[in-house]
Design a protein around this motif. Structure first.
Motif, PDB file in Angstrom:
ATOM      1  N   HIS A 172       7.214   7.545  -1.496  1.00 61.72           N
ATOM      2  CA  HIS A 172       7.367   8.699  -0.612  1.00 61.72           C
ATOM      3  C   HIS A 172       8.838   8.746  -0.182  1.00 61.72           C
ATOM      4  N   LEU A 232       8.725   3.997  11.526  1.00 60.15           N
ATOM      5  CA  LEU A 232       7.700   3.126  10.942  1.00 60.15           C
ATOM      6  C   LEU A 232       6.390   3.156  11.723  1.00 60.15           C
ATOM      7  N   GLU A 285       0.824  -1.209   0.000  1.00 67.14           N
ATOM      8  CA  GLU A 285       0.000   0.000   0.000  1.00 67.14           C
ATOM      9  C   GLU A 285       0.859   1.262   0.000  1.00 67.14           C
ATOM     10  N   LEU A 286       2.098   1.122   0.424  1.00 67.90           N
ATOM     11  CA  LEU A 286       2.955   2.285   0.607  1.00 67.90           C
ATOM     12  C   LEU A 286       4.401   1.909   0.322  1.00 67.90           C
ATOM     13  N   LEU A 315       8.206   3.559   0.750  1.00 65.04           N
ATOM     14  CA  LEU A 315       9.050   4.611   1.325  1.00 65.04           C
ATOM     15  C   LEU A 315      10.462   4.412   0.799  1.00 65.04           C
ATOM     16  N   VAL A 333       3.974  -2.511   3.721  1.00 62.83           N
ATOM     17  CA  VAL A 333       4.826  -1.351   3.487  1.00 62.83           C
ATOM     18  C   VAL A 333       6.164  -1.804   2.906  1.00 62.83           C
ATOM     19  N   TYR A 379       3.338   4.632  10.286  1.00 63.79           N
ATOM     20  CA  TYR A 379       2.680   3.924   9.180  1.00 63.79           C
ATOM     21  C   TYR A 379       1.996   2.637   9.644  1.00 63.79           C
ATOM     22  N   GLU A 380       1.747   2.519  10.941  1.00 61.28           N
ATOM     23  CA  GLU A 380       1.146   1.298  11.500  1.00 61.28           C
ATOM     24  C   GLU A 380      -0.224   0.965  10.932  1.00 61.28           C
ATOM     25  N   SER A 381      -0.907   1.943  10.399  1.00 61.86           N
ATOM     26  CA  SER A 381      -2.251   1.681   9.857  1.00 61.86           C
ATOM     27  C   SER A 381      -2.201   0.939   8.514  1.00 61.86           C
ATOM     28  N   PHE A 382      -1.030   0.868   7.904  1.00 61.22           N
ATOM     29  CA  PHE A 382      -0.873   0.156   6.637  1.00 61.22           C
ATOM     30  C   PHE A 382      -0.569  -1.315   6.902  1.00 61.22           C
TER      31      PHE A 382
END
Length: 154
Positions: A75, A93, A48-49, A51, A102, A96-99
């Protein structure tokens, strides 16, 4: 959280020039980053993300894998720059725990030390090769622990 730890693809050698943070990917490096993107494109649980370090070779790797893998643009985060400490990465990190999934794209030896920090002794790879993807499952940022799912080399 599932964390994909990626060391940047092959970059130009230092040679006679002091490239520093501006070393670009080689032709092989672009192919490696494309192959990583293909892996994500075919993956069922897509990240989803993404970095990435702001250093050119990592940024190019992230851009290419996102483009090929049909992922959102990466990002850029300063904390993934060369010299990152494991405790710093874990702390960063947490934002970004809701993802669920990663990707981080960075450098050695930083990624090696992060994997040593997160994995049970004996599970961590002895070396993090260029254009490798180390997949960590069940990353718990509260106690800095994860399980090694697989290591892929491109």
């Amino acid at each position: 959280m599932k964390l994909y730890v990626i060391r940047h693809a092959q970059a130009e050698d230092f040679g006679d020039v002091k490239w520093g943070d501006t070393r670009p990917l080689t032709a092989k490096g672009w192919k490696q980053a494309t192959a990583i993107g293909d892996y994500f494109k075919k993956s069922t649980g897509r990240p989803e993300l993404v970095l990435t370090s702001p250093v050119l070779r990592a940024e190019q790797t992230a851009q290419q894998l996102c483009e090929t893998g049909e992922l959102e643009s990466p990002h850029i985060v300063e904390w993934l720059r060369c010299g990152m400490r494991p405790e710093q990465a874990v702390s960063e990190l947490k934002a970004y725990e809701s993802f669920e999934r990663v990707v981080i794209v960075g450098h050695n030896p930083d990624l090696y030390f992060l994997l040593q920090h997160l994995l049970v002794e004996g599970d961590a790879p002895r070396h993090v090769k260029k254009a490798s993807v180390t997949v960590l499952e069940n990353l718990k940022l509260t106690n800095s622990r994860a399980q090694l799912e697989e290591v892929l080399h491109f």
